[in-house]
Design a protein around this motif. Structure first.
Motif, PDB file in Angstrom:
ATOM      1  N   VAL A  33       0.827  -1.213   0.000  1.00 24.61           N
ATOM      2  CA  VAL A  33       0.000   0.000   0.000  1.00 24.61           C
ATOM      3  C   VAL A  33       0.859   1.260   0.000  1.00 24.61           C
ATOM      4  O   VAL A  33       0.387   2.335  -0.396  1.00 24.61           O
ATOM      5  CB  VAL A  33      -0.958   0.007   1.210  1.00 24.61           C
ATOM      6  CG1 VAL A  33      -2.021  -1.068   1.063  1.00 24.61           C
ATOM      7  CG2 VAL A  33      -0.201  -0.161   2.529  1.00 24.61           C
ATOM      8  N   ALA A  34       2.123   1.128   0.449  1.00 27.19           N
ATOM      9  CA  ALA A  34       3.016   2.283   0.415  1.00 27.19           C
ATOM     10  C   ALA A  34       3.364   2.681  -1.015  1.00 27.19           C
ATOM     11  O   ALA A  34       3.841   3.797  -1.252  1.00 27.19           O
ATOM     12  CB  ALA A  34       4.298   1.978   1.197  1.00 27.19           C
ATOM     13  N   LEU A  35       3.113   1.784  -1.961  1.00 23.98           N
ATOM     14  CA  LEU A  35       3.397   2.067  -3.366  1.00 23.98           C
ATOM     15  C   LEU A  35       2.209   2.691  -4.091  1.00 23.98           C
ATOM     16  O   LEU A  35       2.296   2.960  -5.293  1.00 23.98           O
ATOM     17  CB  LEU A  35       3.799   0.779  -4.089  1.00 23.98           C
ATOM     18  CG  LEU A  35       5.030   0.041  -3.551  1.00 23.98           C
ATOM     19  CD1 LEU A  35       5.270  -1.218  -4.362  1.00 23.98           C
ATOM     20  CD2 LEU A  35       6.266   0.940  -3.590  1.00 23.98           C
TER      21      LEU A  35
ATOM     22  N   ALA B 235       2.009   4.157  -7.846  1.00 22.70           N
ATOM     23  CA  ALA B 235       1.162   3.518  -8.849  1.00 22.70           C
ATOM     24  C   ALA B 235       0.229   4.528  -9.505  1.00 22.70           C
ATOM     25  O   ALA B 235       0.058   4.536 -10.732  1.00 22.70           O
ATOM     26  CB  ALA B 235       0.346   2.398  -8.193  1.00 22.70           C
ATOM     27  N   VAL B 236      -0.363   5.411  -8.712  1.00 24.29           N
ATOM     28  CA  VAL B 236      -1.275   6.421  -9.259  1.00 24.29           C
ATOM     29  C   VAL B 236      -0.508   7.422 -10.117  1.00 24.29           C
ATOM     30  O   VAL B 236      -0.980   7.846 -11.186  1.00 24.29           O
ATOM     31  CB  VAL B 236      -2.012   7.145  -8.119  1.00 24.29           C
ATOM     32  CG1 VAL B 236      -2.857   8.295  -8.659  1.00 24.29           C
ATOM     33  CG2 VAL B 236      -2.891   6.158  -7.356  1.00 24.29           C
TER      34      VAL B 236
ATOM     35  N   THR C 132      -5.488   5.472 -12.491  1.00 20.20           N
ATOM     36  CA  THR C 132      -6.417   4.637 -11.716  1.00 20.20           C
ATOM     37  C   THR C 132      -6.916   3.434 -12.510  1.00 20.20           C
ATOM     38  O   THR C 132      -7.989   2.907 -12.210  1.00 20.20           O
ATOM     39  CB  THR C 132      -7.632   5.484 -11.269  1.00 20.20           C
ATOM     40  OG1 THR C 132      -8.298   6.002 -12.437  1.00 20.20           O
ATOM     41  CG2 THR C 132      -7.202   6.634 -10.379  1.00 20.20           C
ATOM     42  N   ASP C 133      -6.157   2.994 -13.493  1.00 18.55           N
ATOM     43  CA  ASP C 133      -6.623   1.856 -14.281  1.00 18.55           C
ATOM     44  C   ASP C 133      -6.037   0.546 -13.763  1.00 18.55           C
ATOM     45  O   ASP C 133      -5.419   0.495 -12.687  1.00 18.55           O
ATOM     46  CB  ASP C 133      -6.315   2.044 -15.769  1.00 18.55           C
ATOM     47  CG  ASP C 133      -4.818   2.168 -16.043  1.00 18.55           C
ATOM     48  OD1 ASP C 133      -4.026   1.870 -15.141  1.00 18.55           O
ATOM     49  OD2 ASP C 133      -4.456   2.563 -17.166  1.00 18.55           O
TER      50      ASP C 133
ATOM     51  N   VAL D 167      -8.923   2.178  -2.538  1.00 15.78           N
ATOM     52  CA  VAL D 167      -8.156   3.401  -2.265  1.00 15.78           C
ATOM     53  C   VAL D 167      -7.930   4.217  -3.531  1.00 15.78           C
ATOM     54  O   VAL D 167      -8.100   5.449  -3.537  1.00 15.78           O
ATOM     55  CB  VAL D 167      -6.799   3.040  -1.616  1.00 15.78           C
ATOM     56  CG1 VAL D 167      -5.962   4.296  -1.396  1.00 15.78           C
ATOM     57  CG2 VAL D 167      -7.020   2.317  -0.288  1.00 15.78           C
ATOM     58  N   ILE D 168      -7.553   3.530  -4.616  1.00 19.27           N
ATOM     59  CA  ILE D 168      -7.232   4.241  -5.848  1.00 19.27           C
ATOM     60  C   ILE D 168      -8.490   4.643  -6.607  1.00 19.27           C
ATOM     61  O   ILE D 168      -8.538   5.676  -7.267  1.00 19.27           O
ATOM     62  CB  ILE D 168      -6.318   3.366  -6.746  1.00 19.27           C
ATOM     63  CG1 ILE D 168      -4.973   3.132  -6.046  1.00 19.27           C
ATOM     64  CG2 ILE D 168      -6.088   4.018  -8.099  1.00 19.27           C
ATOM     65  CD1 ILE D 168      -4.070   2.182  -6.801  1.00 19.27           C
TER      66      ILE D 168
END
Length: 257
Positions: A105-107, A111-112, A117-118, A197-198
């Motif tokens: 989750v720290a990534l 990632a975003v 957000t795909d 989250v995303i």
């Protein structure tokens, strides 16, 4: 014995449902925060006829399955290469121990930032989390190979590939399958978390939308679906393990008992 255990399991689940029905109705918890089981059941039934739900379920399963497949392929390949070369094993040990505890989750910000957000953002988190589960188990499996068996194989003239196939792989396979089973559960957790989250399409996104829209019963119904999906993943992983390890002594003892 098995029937008795099954009945106890059913009885425990029925008790849980009864408590879930009684606690909100008794006023111990507000139904606005925890609806009775009957209301959640109605919302769960409504999901069956909702095309958006099936689309979200398909998105979650797709992200989970693709991410898990990539993580397993990478974990097995890297694990066997690193595990069978002592210099590489020592060279990478500290790096693996440094990277492995980093929460996926720290990534999420990375990632975003990179993928938006795909699906690719979900895959980044899923692959990163599941990869370590497989890699570590493969490394343990390779290191567990009996040195006497290796020496015997060399004595009989087996080349490196033949020793890997006939000596290392059978020893490491139970570890590999344990890693796959652990990775399957972790991959599902990260897929839903990333969606929540995303905001990527999937069950996690549907849960967040239901929560923000005040559809509490629908939110709990979606949470139950993710739980059922997790149970299905675990059952499938167990069945795969039993099928591929039918020859293994530990499994034969388990079946005999």
């Amino acid at each position: 014995m098995l029937r008795s255990n099954a009945l106890l399991g059913v009885g425990g689940f029925a008790t849980f449902l009864a408590l879930l029905e009684l606690v909100p109705r008794s006023g111990l918890v507000s139904p606005n925060y925890l609806p009775p089981a009957s209301r959640i059941g109605v919302a769960l039934a409504d999901l069956v006829g909702d095309p958006a739900f099936w689309a979200a379920l398909g998105d979650t399963v797709r992200g989970w399955s693709i991410g898990l497949a990539v993580a397993v392929a990478l974990g097995v390949a890297v694990g066997f290469v690193v595990g069978t070369v002592p210099v590489l094993r020592e060279f990478t040990a500290s790096t693996i121990e440094f990277l492995r505890p980093i929460p996926s989750v720290a990534l999420i910000p990375l990632a975003v930032l990179v993928f938006g957000t795909d699906l690719r953002s979900v895959l980044l988190l899923v692959v990163y989390a599941a990869f370590w589960q497989v890699l570590v188990q493969v490394l343990y499996g390779v290191q567990d190979v009996d040195p006497v068996a290796q020496d015997t194989a060399r004595t009989f003239g087996l080349n490196r590939w033949a020793r890997l196939r006939h000596v290392t792989w059978p020893t490491a396979l139970p570890y590999v399958l344990t890693g796959v089973r652990l990775a399957a559960a972790v991959a599902l957790i990260l897929a839903v978390t990333a969606e929540l989250v995303i905001g990527a399409p999937g069950l996690g996104n549907e849960i967040g939308t239901a929560q923000s829209g005040g559809a509490v019963a629908r939110m709990y119904a979606l949470v139950i679906v993710t739980g059922l999906l997790g149970v299905a993943v675990n059952v499938l992983a167990r069945r795969l393990e039993r099928w591929l390890l039918a020859w293994h002594p530990s499994l034969r003892r388990e079946v005999a008992e």
